[in-house]
Design an enzyme around this catalytic site. Structure first.
Site, PDB file in Angstrom:
ATOM      1  CE  LYS A 136      -4.055   1.803   2.550  1.00  8.97           C
ATOM      2  NZ  LYS A 136      -4.914   1.600   3.746  1.00  8.97           N
ATOM      3  CB  SER A 169      -8.262   3.316   2.647  1.00  9.69           C
ATOM      4  OG  SER A 169      -7.396   2.699   3.586  1.00  9.69           O
ATOM      5  CB  SER A 176      -8.407   0.502   5.553  1.00  7.98           C
ATOM      6  OG  SER A 176      -9.149   1.695   5.498  1.00  7.98           O
TER       7      SER A 176
END
Lengths: 471, 480
Positions: free
Chosen positions: A75, A150, A174
Site C-alpha cells: 500500500k 482504503s 481498510s
C-alpha cells in the site's frame, strides 16, 4: 493463481525461478493494470533485479528467507527508501522517503520481491479508493464496482494476480472490507503486533498493518514474517511473533463462536445469509455457537468518526509545505500554509481534518473527543465480557457486496457505514480478519469476519482455516 | 541589591517563572540523533527529528533519568505520567505538534529555598521536546513577519527539555534572580544540563502581575525572550512598573504574551489572549504511559549529589562566612568547596582560604592544581603578618602560575621578607623629616596628607613595609 507458500518453497529449493515468477506477475500487470489501476507505481525494474538476486543466492547455496521470490505489493502509505510514497495524495506526490518502514525491511530480509505501491483512498480515508487523488481502483471481479478501501489497490492486486500477496493498513476496516469486496483474505492483527514504523499515520491509535493473500495459510505465513517487537515503535508489543501456520489444521472442535444478537441494522440479506452458512459450517465442524451482546457497538461508528479524525487532524498537520512534499508559494507564511493544504488535500481529507480539529477544540473536547474515548472504553468492556463465554466472534465484514462507482460518493455517511462491522475491532485494539465465504448479490464475493481478543490470532486463524475448508 | 525601589502606593509584585532547560543527553528526546550545540546546521537530524511521514518517537531513558534528578533535587514527587500533543503550526516545529506533558507530568509539588528561608513552590517539572531554531533575515523586527526569508536549523528540534514551573510565590525581582541562579546551580550540580542562558540551554519565561495585598491577584502578562539573570530582574522591574502605571492611570491589564527587548529595556505586546493558539491537547497515541519503577526512583534519589544549599551551609560554617554571601555562593558554584576544605585541613586560615579561592581560582575548576598545603601555608604567612596582603596577592599569582611550590622559598625569591618594626620606624621618622608640610597637615587632622607620608616610606622600603604598620606608627606618633 500461485500461492505464496508454493512460490517460496519452490524458489527456496531451486525448483522455481524467482525471475520467472516475477515475470508472470508483471505480465498479468501489463495485461490488466490499465483497466484495474491497482498501482500508483509498478517497480518492475527493481523487482527483476531483486528476483535475480534471490535466484543467484539460491544457486550459490545461500540460505533464503520464508518469502523467497514472492512478489508482494505495498500500500502506498508505507515508506520505501528512495521510492516515491504518496498516500495517493497530491501533497506528497514526488516524495521519496530516506528510509524503509520496518515491515519493508522485514519483507526484504525474508526475500520478498516488491512489485509496486498500491492505490488507496487519500491518506487511507475512505472505503472505495474513490478518494485517491490519482483515480479509483476497479474491482477485478467487476470493473464497474469498487474494490473497497482504503486498501483497495492492495486487495485488487492480489485478486487480479498482480502479486502473490500485499500489505495494507487497517484503521477502521481498510484491510478487511476491501478483502471481502475483492474475495481475498485480509487480516488486521492485534494493535502492536506489526510495527507501524514507516507507516504514514492516519489515526495512530487505530492504524495497523496486515496482509492480503489468496488463502489463509499464505496470510498466516506472511503475518508471521512481518510481526514481532520493534524498538522503533513504542506501541509495539514486546513479545515475539505468534506462531500461526502451526495451528491451521487444528480445527474448531470445542471452540465457542460468538453470534452478536444486537448487530447494527443495515446489512444486506445476501451477506447475512452467507454469515448463517458460516455458522452452520463451524457448528458442523464441532464448534458451539453462543449468542452474545455488544450493547455499545451501536455507538462505535460515531466514536470512530471523532477519534480517527481527531488524530488525523494532528497527524496531517505536518504537511505544511515547509520541509517536503508540495508547496504552493504565497505572500506570507499563513497564506502559504493555506494555499498548500487547499491544493494538496482532497475533499474527504479536508472534511476529516475539519471534523477532528473541531472535536479537539477548547470547549468541545469533552462533548466530542472525550465522549468518544468513553465509548472506546465501553466497547472494550463489552468485548471483555463477551470473551468470557466465547473464543472468537463471527460477523459480516461489510454490510454489502462491492457497490458501483459513484453510488456513495455524494453521501459521506453512507460511505462511513461501510465500516460499521469492522470499526469496533480497531477501537478495542483486537485482531480480526475477513475470509471469503462464497458470493452474494451480482455474484460478487462475500467475506465473513472472524474477531478475537487481544493476541487471539491463533484462535482467529483456526476458525478462518475452517471456514476456508468449508467454503 | 535591587536597583529599583519597591512598587509605589502599596502595590505588591507577584511573579511565577517557567524555566526551560535542555538536558545534557547524548541523543535527542525521541531518536538517536545527536544532542549537541554548535554543530553545522541540519546535521543532527533523522526522520524522527524532521517529523517525516511514518517516523515514530521512542523515549530516551537517560532524559527520563535526568528529569527525575531535577524533580528529586527540587523536592518533587515523581509519579507515573503521560505525554500529550500540543498542536500548532510553525515552520520550526516539524510535526506541527510538540510532544509534551500536560495533565500528568513526571514531577509535581516541589519547592526550592532562597536566602532568608524564602520558600518558592514548584508546581511541576515536566519533560518535552525542543523546537528547531528559526533565523529571520531582512525586515527590522528580527521576527518572521516582515522578514524577507527565514532559515531553520533542526539540530535543536527534539532536544530533550524539562520545563520547571514555579508557583507564583516570588515577590521581588531580586528573589526572581536568586531563584534562577539557585535553580541553575542545582541543575549544574545534578548534571542535568549545562544551563547556559547565553546559548539558550536555559530559558526563562516570566509571569508578572501586581495587586494590593488582601485582594485577588491581578491579570498576568507572560514575558518571553529573557535571556540572562540580569534581564530577569530588569524585565520584572520594567513590567511591574508598566502595570502599576497603567492601572493607576485608569487602564486595565490585558492577559497577553510580551516580548522583552534587552536593548531598549522595555516589554512589548507579542500576542494577546485572543490571538493565542488553541493547542488542542490530546494524549500522544504514539507513546505509552511512562511509569517509573519505584526502585529506579529511589536509586536516582540515592545517587543525587549533596545540593548547593547544603554545601554552602557546610562551607560557610567551616570558614566562618555568611552562607548566603558571595564567597560561599561562588566557591560552591565552581565546585571548589571540597578544595577549600582540604586547604583548611592542611592548616590554612579558614577565612583567608575561602577568600583566596573565590578571588583567584575562577579559572581553576573543581580541582585546582595548587596543592592544598601550599595555599594553606600562604594564608598562614599573611595571617601572621610575615607578608603584607599586597605581597600575598603577588605570591598567590606566582603559586597559581607555578602550579604550587614552597611558599617560603617564593617569599625569599621575591625578596618579600617583611621589615621589622624598628627599621620601619626609622623610615617613618625620616619621612616626617623629609615632608614637614605633610606631617603638619596630618597632625592638624587632614587625613589626606597621610598618603604622602605612607608613600614616602613605601618608596624608601621599596614596597616591603606593611602599609598597616606604617599607618599605625604615624598614628601613634601623632597622638604622642
Amino acid at each position: 493463481m500461485q500461492k505464496l507458500v508454493e512460490i517460496a518453497s519452490g524458489v527456496g529449493d531451486g525448483s522455481l525461478s524467482a525471475s520467472a515468477v516475477v515475470e508472470q506477475h508483471l505480465a498479468r500487470i501489463d495485461a490488466r493494470e490499465s483497466e484495474i489501476h491497482a498501482f500508483n507505481l509498478v517497480t518492475a525494474d527493481q523487482a527483476r533485479l531483486d528476483a535475480a538476486k534471490v535466484d543467484a543466492d539460491v544457486k550459490a547455496g545461500k540460505k533464503v528467507g520464508a518469502l523467497a521470490g514472492v512478489p508482494i505489493a505495498l500500500k502506498d502509505n508505507m515508506c520505501t527508501r528512495g521510492v516515491e510514497t504518496t498516500c495517493s495524495s497530491k501533497i506528497l506526490q514526488g516524495w521519496k522517503p530516506p528510509y524503509d518502514a520496518t515491515v519493508v525491511t522485514k519483507l526484504r530480509a525474508a526475500g520478498a520481491v516488491i512489485v509496486g505501491k498500491t492505490n488507496l483512498d487519500e491518506f487511507a480515508m475512505g472505503s472505495s479508493t474513490e478518494n485517491s487523488a490519482f483515480g479509483p481502483t476497479k474491482n477485478p471481479h467487476d470493473i464497474s464496482r469498487v474494490p473497497g478501501g482504503s486498501s483497495g489497490g492492495s486487495a485488487a492486486a492480489v485478486a487480479a494476480g498482480f502479486a502473490a500477496a500485499s500489505l495494507g493498513s487497517d484503521t477502521g476496516g481498510s484491510i478487511r472490507q476491501p478483502a471481502a469486496l475483492c474475495g481475498v483474505v485480509g487480516v488486521k492483527p492485534t494493535y502492536g503486533v506489526v510495527s507501524r514504523y514507516g507507516l504514514v499515520a492516519f489515526a495512530s491509535s487505530l492504524d495497523q498493518i496486515g496482509p492480503f493473500t489468496s488463502d489463509v495459510r499464505d496470510a498466516a505465513t506472511l503475518l508471521e514474517v512481518i510481526s514481532g517487537h520493534d524498538p522503533l515503535d513504542s506501541t509495539s508489543i514486546p513479545q515475539p511473533a505468534p506462531s500461526l501456520v502451526s495451528v491451521l489444521e487444528h480445527g474448531v472442535a470445542g471452540m465457542r463462536i460468538g453470534r452478536v444478537t444486537d448487530l447494527p441494522d443495515g446489512c444486506e440479506p445476501d451477506v447475512l445469509e452467507r454469515l448463517e452458512s458460516a455458522f452452520d459450517a463451524l457448528r458442523s465442524a464441532g464448534a458451539t455457537i453462543v449468542d452474545i451482546k455488544l450493547p455499545s457497538i451501536q455507538y462505535c461508528l460515531t466514536a470512530y468518526y471523532l477519534i480517527a479524525p481527531a488524530e488525523a487532524s494532528s497527524n496531517l498537520a505536518r504537511y505544511d509545505g515547509v520541509r517536503y512534499g508540495n508547496r504552493v508559494d504565497a505572500a506570507d507564511l499563513n497564506s502559504m500554509y493555506a494555499a498548500t493544504r487547499e491544493a494538496g488535500f482532497g475533499e474527504e481529507v479536508k472534511r476529516r481534518i475539519m471534523l477532528g480539529t473541531y472535536a479537539l477544540s477548547a470547549g468541545y473536547y469533552d462533548a466530542y473527543y472525550g465522549k468518544a474515548l468513553k465509548v472506546r472504553r465501553l466497547i472494550s468492556d463489552d468485548f471483555a465480557r463477551a470473551y468470557q463465554s466465547v473464543d472468537t466472534i463471527l460477523t459480516p465484514t461489510s454490510p454489502s457486496v462491492a457497490f458501483e462507482f459513484g453510488s456513495k460518493t455524494d453521501n459521506p455517511l453512507a460511505m462511513y457505514l461501510c465500516d460499521v462491522f469492522t470499526i469496533p475491532t480497531n477501537l478495542a485494539g483486537h485482531p480480526a480478519m475477513s475470509v471469503p465465504f462464497g458470493t452474494g448479490a451480482h455474484s460478487m464475493p462475500v467475506g465473513v469476519q472472524v474477531l478475537a481478543p487481544t493476541l487471539g490470532e491463533q484462535a482467529m486463524f483456526k476458525v478462518a482455516a475452517e471456514l476456508e475448508r468449508a467454503s | 541589591m535591587s536597583d529599583v525601589a519597591a512598587l509605589p502606593n502599596g502595590w505588591q509584585l507577584i511573579v511565577g517563572l517557567e524555566v526551560h532547560v535542555e538536558l545534557a543527553t547524548k541523543t535527542k528526546m525521541f531518536s538517536a540523533s545527536a544532542n549537541r550545540f554548535g554543530d553545522e546546521p541540519n546535521t543532527n537530524i533523522d526522520p524522527v527529528t524532521l517529523g517525516l511521514p511514518g517516523a515514530l518517537p521512542v523515549l530516551n531513558q537517560h532524559a527520563i533519568e535526568l528529569a527525575m534528578r531535577i524533580g528529586l533535587a527540587l523536592n518533587c514527587k515523581v509519579q507515573p505520567c503521560t505525554f500529550h500533543r500540543k498542536n500548532y503550526f510553525y515552520p520550526d516545529l516539524p510535526k506541527a505538534y510538540q510532544i509534551t506533558q500536560y495533565d500528568n507530568p513526571l514531577n509535581v509539588d516541589g519547592h526550592l529555598m532562597l536566602p532568608g528561608e524564602v520558600r518558592i513552590g514548584i508546581e511541576r517539572a515536566h519533560l518535552e521536546e525542543d523546537t528547531g531554531k528559526s533565523t529571520h533575515f531582512g525586515g527590522s523586527s528580527g521576527r518572521i513577519h516582515g522578514s524577507d526569508y527565514s532559515l531553520i536549523d533542526f539540530n535543536r528540534a527534539g532536544v530533550p527539555l524539562v520545563e520547571i514551573v514555579s508557583r507564583p510565590d516570588i515577590r521581588t525581582s531580586e528573589q526572581a534572580r536568586q531563584y534562577v541562579a539557585e535553580l541553575r546551580s542545582i541543575l549544574l550540580a545534578v548534571g542535568a544540563s549545562d544551563a547556559k542562558m547565553e546559548e539558550g540551554s536555559m530559558r526563562c519565561d516570566v509571569n508578572v502581575s501586581v495587586h494590593k495585598p488582601g485582594t485577588p491577584f491581578g491579570t498576568r502578562c507572560e514575558i518571553k525572550n529573557v535571556n540572562s539573570i540580569r534581564s530577569v530582574g530588569r524585565a520584572i522591574d520594567y513590567e511591574s512598573r508598566r502595570q502599576v502605571d497603567l492601572i493607576e492611570s485608569g487602564g486595565t491589564i490585558r492577559q497577553e504574551t510580551r516580548h522583552w527587548d534587552d536593548s531598549t529595556g522595555r516589554t512589548e505586546t507579542l500576542r494577546t489572549k485572543e490571538d493565542a493558539d488553541d493547542y488542542r491537547y490530546f494524549l500522544e497515541p504514539d507513546l505509552v504511559p511512562l511509569i517509573p519503577d519505584p526502585e529506579w526512583i529511589e536509586a536516582v534519589r540515592a545517587a543525587l549529589p549533596v545540593l548547593p544549599a547544603a554545601r554552602r551551609l557546610a562551607l560557610a560554617e567551616l570558614c566562618g562566612v555568611d552562607k548566603d554571601g558571595e564567597s560561599a555562593l561562588v566557591v560552591v558554584e565552581r565546585g571548589q568547596d571540597d578544595y577549600v576544605g582540604a586547604v583548611i585541613s592542611a592548616g590554612g586560615d579558614p577565612r583567608r582560604s575561602i577568600i583566596y579561592v573565590q578571588q583567584a581560582f575562577a579559572e581553576q575548576g573543581a580541582t585546582p592544581k595548587v596543592p592544598a598545603k601550599d595555599l594553606a601555608a600562604l594564608t598562614i604567612l599573611e595571617r601572621d603578618s610575615k607578608v603584607t596582603s599586597t605581597q600575598a596577592k603577588t605570591l598567590l599569582t606566582d603559586l597559581i602560575e607555578a602550579g604550587g611550590g614552597d611558599v617560603v622559598a617564593m617569599v625569599a625569591k621575591r625578596g618579600f621578607e617583611t621589615l621589622d618594626t624598628n627599621a620601619v620606624e626609622a623610615m617613618v621618622d625620616a619621612a616626617i623629616a623629609a615632608e614637614p608640610g605633610a606631617w603638619q597637615k596630618y597632625c592638624n587632622g587632614e587625613d589626606k596628607a597621610l598618603g604622602a607620608l605612607v608613600g614616602a616610606v613605601m618608596k624608601s622600603s621599596k614596597g616591603k613595609a606593611d602599609g598597616k604598620v606604617i599607618t599605625a606608627l604615624l598614628q601613634s606618633k601623632k597622638n604622642s
